[in-house]
Scaffold this motif. Structure first.
Motif, PDB file in Angstrom:
ATOM      1  N   LEU A 263      -4.083  -4.226  12.307  1.00 50.52           N
ATOM      2  CA  LEU A 263      -4.451  -3.848  10.759  1.00 50.52           C
ATOM      3  C   LEU A 263      -3.496  -2.863  10.319  1.00 50.52           C
ATOM      4  O   LEU A 263      -3.860  -2.550   9.072  1.00 50.52           O
ATOM      5  CB  LEU A 263      -5.794  -3.489  10.802  1.00 50.52           C
ATOM      6  N   ALA A 264      -2.474  -2.386  10.651  1.00 46.40           N
ATOM      7  CA  ALA A 264      -1.569  -1.476  10.253  1.00 46.40           C
ATOM      8  C   ALA A 264      -0.792  -2.148   9.061  1.00 46.40           C
ATOM      9  O   ALA A 264      -0.365  -3.190   9.179  1.00 46.40           O
ATOM     10  CB  ALA A 264      -0.641  -0.791  11.107  1.00 46.40           C
ATOM     11  N   GLY A 265      -0.566  -1.555   8.063  1.00 44.49           N
ATOM     12  CA  GLY A 265       0.236  -2.006   6.826  1.00 44.49           C
ATOM     13  C   GLY A 265      -0.011  -1.140   5.642  1.00 44.49           C
ATOM     14  O   GLY A 265      -0.393   0.068   5.535  1.00 44.49           O
ATOM     15  N   THR A 266       0.215  -1.986   4.450  1.00 46.44           N
ATOM     16  CA  THR A 266      -0.008  -1.265   3.120  1.00 46.44           C
ATOM     17  C   THR A 266      -0.925  -2.110   2.264  1.00 46.44           C
ATOM     18  O   THR A 266      -0.934  -3.263   2.311  1.00 46.44           O
ATOM     19  CB  THR A 266       1.543  -0.929   2.515  1.00 46.44           C
ATOM     20  N   GLY A 267      -1.527  -1.266   1.331  1.00 42.07           N
ATOM     21  CA  GLY A 267      -2.039  -2.254   0.283  1.00 42.07           C
ATOM     22  C   GLY A 267      -3.440  -3.062   0.648  1.00 42.07           C
ATOM     23  O   GLY A 267      -3.700  -4.024   0.471  1.00 42.07           O
ATOM     24  N   HIS A 268      -4.370  -2.083   1.468  1.00 42.46           N
ATOM     25  CA  HIS A 268      -5.266  -2.760   2.039  1.00 42.46           C
ATOM     26  C   HIS A 268      -6.285  -2.571   1.118  1.00 42.46           C
ATOM     27  O   HIS A 268      -6.476  -1.933   0.317  1.00 42.46           O
ATOM     28  CB  HIS A 268      -5.827  -1.773   3.242  1.00 42.46           C
ATOM     29  N   THR A 286     -11.539   3.906   2.337  1.00 44.09           N
ATOM     30  CA  THR A 286     -11.501   5.227   2.484  1.00 44.09           C
ATOM     31  C   THR A 286     -10.534   5.668   3.770  1.00 44.09           C
ATOM     32  O   THR A 286     -10.115   7.077   3.586  1.00 44.09           O
ATOM     33  CB  THR A 286     -12.875   5.838   2.799  1.00 44.09           C
ATOM     34  N   ALA A 287     -10.276   4.825   4.799  1.00 42.91           N
ATOM     35  CA  ALA A 287      -9.400   5.426   5.703  1.00 42.91           C
ATOM     36  C   ALA A 287      -9.013   4.087   6.325  1.00 42.91           C
ATOM     37  O   ALA A 287      -9.701   3.014   6.496  1.00 42.91           O
ATOM     38  CB  ALA A 287     -10.138   6.125   6.593  1.00 42.91           C
ATOM     39  N   VAL A 288      -7.594   4.147   6.871  1.00 41.39           N
ATOM     40  CA  VAL A 288      -7.220   2.937   7.633  1.00 41.39           C
ATOM     41  C   VAL A 288      -6.643   3.629   9.003  1.00 41.39           C
ATOM     42  O   VAL A 288      -5.719   4.635   8.867  1.00 41.39           O
ATOM     43  CB  VAL A 288      -6.175   2.178   6.923  1.00 41.39           C
ATOM     44  N   ASP A 289      -6.878   3.177  10.066  1.00 42.41           N
ATOM     45  CA  ASP A 289      -6.443   3.608  11.226  1.00 42.41           C
ATOM     46  C   ASP A 289      -4.814   3.566  11.352  1.00 42.41           C
ATOM     47  O   ASP A 289      -4.445   2.500  11.234  1.00 42.41           O
ATOM     48  CB  ASP A 289      -7.220   3.278  12.523  1.00 42.41           C
TER      49      ASP A 289
END
Length: 449
Positions: A263-268, A286-289
């Motif tokens: 799930l790592a990346g940008t623009g979630h 609010t947060a992305v691991d």
């Protein structure tokens, strides 16, 4: 492929074949022979002037097993767009019956007809065209139903029409003629296969694939097949949706963590869909691991969210651009239970009044009026439980209308634990923030004497 007129066209072609071939039979019996394709119970047998008759009756239509799985699925599982016009493949089952008033007429007539179909086990395309467009006759002179059959495209379908005799047992014949509710006559059964009926609606036809994944901008070569040295899914995938504290569903203002892989990346952005939504509700996380193992977001609890969201089962996905890629991807959908929250005490921030309870009427009823966060839509079912006694919500017109529940007078006075169920999703009654679960003291309502 054929159109929906193909079934009628097959009957017309077979009748034409029998009608043309029975000229010799008419000479053998010294009279003309009528060929029809109607239900046997509609044939009048009392008219002495009627000539001998041969009748073709379509008594059964079954799916063709050989073509049953061709071009499936016909719609996209994501957008619902039509991908192909999957053919409806059918086998037609006919009953060929001979009628005669004189001795041996029915037997002679049935023998000629069976020999004709034996000699023509396949209906070739030229014969179908001649039967449905009998040149040099003017087609406009024929009945309107027959004129329509010329547009069936039966002769142009990919499969030829094959005629095969079927063996019916005495039980089969007895059941069939009993269902027809007329007297038995010498008969023979035939199967005609296969009729392919296809729609003509526009479909989505994707372009050919030029590369496997991203292409190098300099060489324009694709990156090839990527191999991941583990047993995890190779694409961004969600596994579970969990609230901060274990509970039966997520309420508005709760933090929800979507766990998964890659799930790592940008623009979630988190997308929530529901059967009553015309478009998904899009929320910013609010947060992305950093390792790509989870995405956390908060369910909004402002005034717009009361009408935008809905209680029940939501479908949660995450759309983002993975690391090393230039185009966004969307994960699989996982269930997220949106729990309703009954408004018992007044919510000043949202302008929601407190719940009211009255005991009145003849016979007396206990009426509970309350609202829920988010709003309950008129299409949704709502059930209120006070301890172990339940009641269904009264019909409503607008989502902003309050929920009204009527309980019998046997409901005792005093405090009762409140549970609201909307579309199968229960409100949260247990408080699990401590070392052990307890009933949430705010989820009580007082019933007057």
């Amino acid at each position: 492929m054929s159109s929906a007129l193909a079934i009628g066209a097959v009957s017309a072609v077979l009748r034409n074949l029998l009608d043309n071939g029975l000229v010799e039979a008419g000479a053998a019996m010294g009279t003309s022979v009528a060929v029809s394709a109607v239900a046997p119970d509609t044939i009048d047998l009392d008219n002495a002037n009627d000539p001998p008759r041969l009748n073709l009756f379509l008594y059964r239509v079954t799916p063709n097993r050989g073509w049953s799985n061709v071009d499936l699925p016909s719609r996209s599982g994501v957008s619902g767009e039509r991908l192909s016009n999957a053919p409806l493949a059918l086998d037609l089952h006919y009953l060929l019956t001979a009628y005669g008033k004189a001795d041996f007429q029915a037997e002679v007539l049935l023998g000629y007809a069976m020999h004709l179909l034996h000699e023509r086990p396949v209906l070739d395309r030229a014969a179908i065209r001649r039967a449905l467009n009998p040149s040099p006759l003017d087609v406009s002179m024929l009945p309107p139903t027959f004129q329509a059959l010329a547009a069936s495209d039966l002769a142009d379908q990919v499969e030829l029409i094959k005629v095969t005799q079927e063996a019916l047992t005495i039980d089969d014949l007895s059941t069939l003629w009993t269902a027809i509710q007329t007297n038995y006559r010498p008969s023979s059964a035939y199967q005609v296969s296969v009729v392919l009926i296809e729609g003509t609606r526009p479909a989505v036809s994707p372009l050919p694939v030029l590369s496997r994944g991203e292409r190098d901008p300099a060489t324009h070569r694709d990156r090839g097949v990527q191999v991941t040295p583990d047993l995890l899914p190779p694409l961004p995938t969600l596994f579970t949706a969990e609230t901060e504290f274990p509970q039966t569903g997520a309420r508005l203002d709760d933090l929800v963590t979507l766990s998964g892989v890659r799930l790592a990346g940008t623009g979630h952005e988190v997308r929530l869909n529901h059967r009553l939504f015309s478009a998904p509700v899009v929320l910013a996380p609010t947060a992305v691991d950093a390792t790509g193992a989870s995405v956390t977001f908060r369910l909004p609890n402002d005034l717009p969210a009361q009408g935008a969201l809905a209680s029940g089962q939501l479908a949660a996905t995450v759309r983002f651009t993975p690391l090393g890629e230039s185009r966004p991807r969307e994960t699989n959908a996982i269930p997220l239970i949106q729990a309703p929250a009954p408004v018992i005490a007044a919510d000043v921030a949202l302008g929601l009044p407190a719940a009211t309870v009255t005991r009145a009427g003849v016979p007396p009823l206990v009426t509970v009026t309350l609202r829920s966060r988010p709003q309950v839509r008129p299409e949704q079912s709502a059930i209120l439980s006070l301890d172990s006694m339940t009641a269904n919500a009264q019909p409503r017109t607008l989502p902003t209308d309050p929920l009204v529940f009527e309980f019998p007078d046997t409901l005792t006075a005093g405090s009762h634990w409140v549970r609201l169920r909307v579309d199968g999703a229960d409100s949260v009654l247990l408080d699990r923030t401590g070392p052990f679960p307890v009933f949430d003291p705010t989820q009580q309502i007082t019933v007057p004497p």
